[in-house]
Design an enzyme around this catalytic site. Structure first.
Site, PDB file in Angstrom:
ATOM      1  N   HIS A   1      29.184 -19.261  -1.080  1.00 30.77           N
ATOM      2  CA  HIS A   1      30.665 -19.523  -1.325  1.00 30.77           C
ATOM      3  C   HIS A   1      30.874 -19.661  -2.838  1.00 30.77           C
ATOM      4  CE1 HIS A   1      34.822 -20.269  -1.264  1.00 30.77           C
ATOM      5  NE2 HIS A   1      34.614 -20.704  -2.104  1.00 30.77           N
ATOM      6  N   GLU A   2      29.448 -21.118  -2.428  1.00 32.13           N
ATOM      7  CA  GLU A   2      29.457 -22.103  -3.964  1.00 32.13           C
ATOM      8  C   GLU A   2      28.782 -20.816  -5.145  1.00 32.13           C
ATOM      9  OE1 GLU A   2      31.466 -24.099  -4.462  1.00 32.13           O
ATOM     10  OE2 GLU A   2      32.341 -24.218  -2.611  1.00 32.13           O
TER      11      GLU A   2
ATOM     12  N   HIS B   1      30.873 -18.367  -6.709  1.00 28.07           N
ATOM     13  CA  HIS B   1      31.972 -19.211  -7.796  1.00 28.07           C
ATOM     14  C   HIS B   1      31.262 -18.895  -9.327  1.00 28.07           C
ATOM     15  CE1 HIS B   1      35.665 -20.237  -5.757  1.00 28.07           C
ATOM     16  NE2 HIS B   1      35.400 -20.919  -5.369  1.00 28.07           N
TER      17      HIS B   1
ATOM     18  N   GLU C   1      38.675 -17.148  -4.546  1.00 24.27           N
ATOM     19  CA  GLU C   1      37.979 -17.922  -3.309  1.00 24.27           C
ATOM     20  C   GLU C   1      38.013 -16.856  -2.663  1.00 24.27           C
ATOM     21  OE1 GLU C   1      37.489 -21.084  -2.073  1.00 24.27           O
ATOM     22  OE2 GLU C   1      37.994 -21.830  -3.882  1.00 24.27           O
TER      23      GLU C   1
HETATM   24 ZN   LIG Z   1      35.933 -22.280  -3.408  1.00 25.12          ZN
END
Ligand SMILES: [Zn+2]
Length: 270
Positions: free
Chosen positions: A139-140, A143, A202
């Site tokens: 997830h990170e 981004h 997100e």
């Molecule tokens: Zn996030």
């Protein structure tokens, strides 16, 4: 009439900038405005990352530190392989991956453009194992690869300084650029300002993260268990990993919906 003229100027400038600086987010194919040269963002990342590392204690737990490095390296390899297969390798030009475990009770983690990854010891009780950590790192890293920070900085610059050219902005306002960077990357917590990622960012990071962890050899279903554990965390929710965009229930529903696509990557690569 003046505001109208200013608006027209602003819109014209924005359109010009959009035409010259539109890029495409991997996987979702969304067009975004990333006005800042990525090399500039990576430079800012390095400065902020180095000062963060200097002022935070690294964990001395060899086993846990090794797990962060090992899962991080697998996610980085998965990102490279995914982008290569899509002809989008240039998105990680200039990346020099680094993986750190810092002593901090917050359940948090981040990856800055350039591939600098930091995991806080406070998130390990929730990640529980390597697969849980792969959910967070997928997830990170997503981004960073999707240039969400660049996009947020660009939106802020366009909104606040629309009448100025970007190059002039960066040259003449190093302090403002630095503050925008810290806000855009959630480092603002130290300075009393924070900007949580938007629902759109997100949701993109969740989907991309599932694909990255699947390619890295971790079952994406682990993401559901991880977010269920996270949803039980009480108290004040810090930005990013504990972000309330979207709500835990909405996020888990969306992850379940995307699961068949993620599983295709998992089955193909394992
Ligand atoms: Zn996030």
């Amino acid at each position: 009439m003046k505001p109208l003229i200013q608006n027209i100027k602003y819109i014209t400038l924005l359109l010009l900038l959009m035409a010259s600086s539109c890029s495409t987010v991997p996987l979702t194919g969304r067009k975004q405005i990333a006005l800042l040269p990525e090399s500039q963002v990576i430079n800012l990342s390095l400065t902020n990352y180095n000062s963060f590392i200097k002022s935070h204690k690294q964990s001395t737990n060899i086993r846990k530190t090794q797990m962060v490095k090992s899962v991080g390296a697998k996610i980085a390899a998965a990102v490279k392989s995914y982008l290569k297969s899509k002809g989008q390798e240039s998105l990680i030009d200039g990346y020099r991956w680094e993986y750190n475990l810092v002593v901090d009770p917050q359940p948090n983690a981040w990856c800055m453009p350039g591939g600098k990854i930091v995991v806080y010891t406070g998130i390990l009780p929730y990640t529980k194992n390597a697969a849980g950590l792969a959910v967070v790192l997928g997830h990170e890293v997503a981004h960073a690869v999707a240039r969400h920070g660049n996009e947020r900085m660009s939106q802020q610059i366009a909104a606040n300084y629309g009448a100025q050219l970007l190059a002039t902005f960066i040259q003449n306002k190093p302090k403002e650029t630095q503050i925008l960077f810290q806000q855009a990357f959630g480092l603002g917590a130290q300075y009393g300002i924070m900007l949580p990622y938007s629902r759109l960012h997100e949701s993109e990071a969740d989907k991309m993260g599932l694909v990255f962890m699947a390619i890295a050899g971790y079952n994406p279903h682990e993401a559901i268990s991880f977010w269920e554990r996270m949803s039980k965390v009480g108290g004040q929710k810090p930005p990013e990993i504990m972000s309330t965009h979207p709500s835990d229930a909405t996020r888990i529903e969306a992850l379940k919906k995307f699961m068949p696509i993620a599983m295709k990557y998992y089955n193909k690569n394992n």
